[in-house]
Enzyme design. Structure first.
Site, PDB file in Angstrom:
ATOM      1  N   TYR A  54      33.443   6.772  20.870  1.00  0.00           N
ATOM      2  CA  TYR A  54      33.512   5.324  20.791  1.00  0.00           C
ATOM      3  C   TYR A  54      33.178   4.881  19.368  1.00  0.00           C
ATOM      4  CZ  TYR A  54      32.425   0.398  21.338  1.00  0.00           C
ATOM      5  OH  TYR A  54      32.393  -0.970  21.187  1.00  0.00           O
ATOM      6  N   ARG A  55      34.167   4.372  18.669  1.00  0.00           N
ATOM      7  CA  ARG A  55      34.076   3.898  17.286  1.00  0.00           C
ATOM      8  C   ARG A  55      33.472   4.950  16.369  1.00  0.00           C
ATOM      9  NH1 ARG A  55      36.774   1.736  20.064  1.00  0.00           N
ATOM     10  NH2 ARG A  55      36.822  -0.449  20.742  1.00  0.00           N
ATOM     11  N   SER A  56      33.840   6.206  16.617  1.00  0.00           N
ATOM     12  CA  SER A  56      33.313   7.294  15.794  1.00  0.00           C
ATOM     13  C   SER A  56      34.264   8.480  15.848  1.00  0.00           C
ATOM     14  CB  SER A  56      31.923   7.728  16.287  1.00  0.00           C
ATOM     15  OG  SER A  56      32.011   8.266  17.588  1.00  0.00           O
TER      16      SER A  56
END
Length: 297
Positions: free
Chosen positions: A173-175
């Protein structure tokens, strides 16, 4: 640190010193880059990476600057920006889209849609370059960029270039696991679809997303990741009553509390103080510590 100008300029003619970074960021804030380079080719980039490694000069990659807050102090080391055509190309071959790290995500989406390739149209309206979008795995509630990746071309700190397949990369998630390499380009494998229907869908999503973001002429930036509890960060901030709160020239958006807007007189310190206030108040009210989506240099 051994970063004197001659160390770099004797091998790379494009090195500039003391470059204001504000002009390269969405928030239009920030101090000076000690060194600033826009490589013209992969050969130039490899030479630069090698020289920086040998002389222990730190490097940072500057994408579109849409998710970045640069403080007012000097940013040490070399800032690399992929603005030249060698790193900004977009090529479509069948269902594959090959995009350079410096290519804008929005341009990749629109060109894919025009060719009848779907999957990433849900990301329309998210600012940023392909390199930055991959690094932070840009996405929405319906999906993210990482799920469409077939491979990513990268360089390591020694300047060695390789191609990582999807199963060699972790997207969260967002990484992503791409934070220890320099992203050069990505190959996405998309789905065939009707270009007219895709264009209609993309336009509707664009309108909705723009309505959810701050309007007007002020610079603004999305600040926090949504926590795993399922409640969006903006809703948690709203619960604290902080919508519209101002510190100096930084203001929490009335439209979406997860955006901070910056007025012309605003400073990076104003933004940082407002971020700290939000984190403190959200934790007091909800017992949730918000994690930054915004990168801070």
């Amino acid at each position: 640190m051994n970063s004197d100008n001659s160390v770099l300029q004797d091998i790379f003619r494009g090195v500039r010193r003391n470059v204001p970074l504000a002009m390269y960021t969405r928030l239009q804030l920030g101090g000076l880059a000690e060194f600033f380079v826009e490589p013209e080719s992969e050969t130039d980039l490899v030479a630069l990476l090698n020289r920086c490694r040998i002389n222990k000069i730190p490097i940072r990659i500057l994408g579109a600057g849409s998710n970045l807050l640069v403080t007012e102090t000097e940013v040490a080391g070399v800032i690399i920006r992929f603005s030249n055509p060698a790193f900004c190309g977009i090529t479509i071959e069948g269902q594959r889209v090959i995009a350079g790290a410096g290519a804008k995500l929005g341009q990749v989406i629109t060109q894919s849609v025009l060719q009848g390739l779907g999957g990433i149209e849900d990301l329309i309206g998210i600012p940023g370059s392909i390199g930055g979008s991959l690094l932070g795995n840009a996405g929405t509630n319906s999906g993210d960029l990482g799920q469409w990746v077939e491979s990513v071309r990268v360089a390591n700190i020694d300047g060695e270039i390789s191609v990582l397949s999807k199963n060699e990369i972790s997207f969260g998630y967002r990484s992503s696991s791409l934070d220890d390499v320099v992203i050069l380009s990505a190959t996405l494998r998309l789905e065939k679809d009707d270009s007219v229907e895709l264009a209609k869908r993309m336009q509707k999503l664009w309108i909705v997303r723009k309505m959810q973001q701050p309007g007007g002429e002020l610079a603004s930036v999305y600040v926090f990741k949504n926590p795993t509890t399922g409640t969006p960060a903006g809703d948690l901030i709203e619960q604290t009553g902080l919508k519209g709160t101002r510190i100096g020239g930084a203001v929490i958006s009335e439209r979406n509390a997860n955006f901070i807007m910056v007025e012309p007189e605003g400073t990076a310190e104003d933004v940082l103080r407002l971020i700290r206030l939000v984190q403190e108040q959200v934790e007091i009210v909800t017992e949730i510590r918000l994690e930054l989506s915004l990168e801070v240099w």
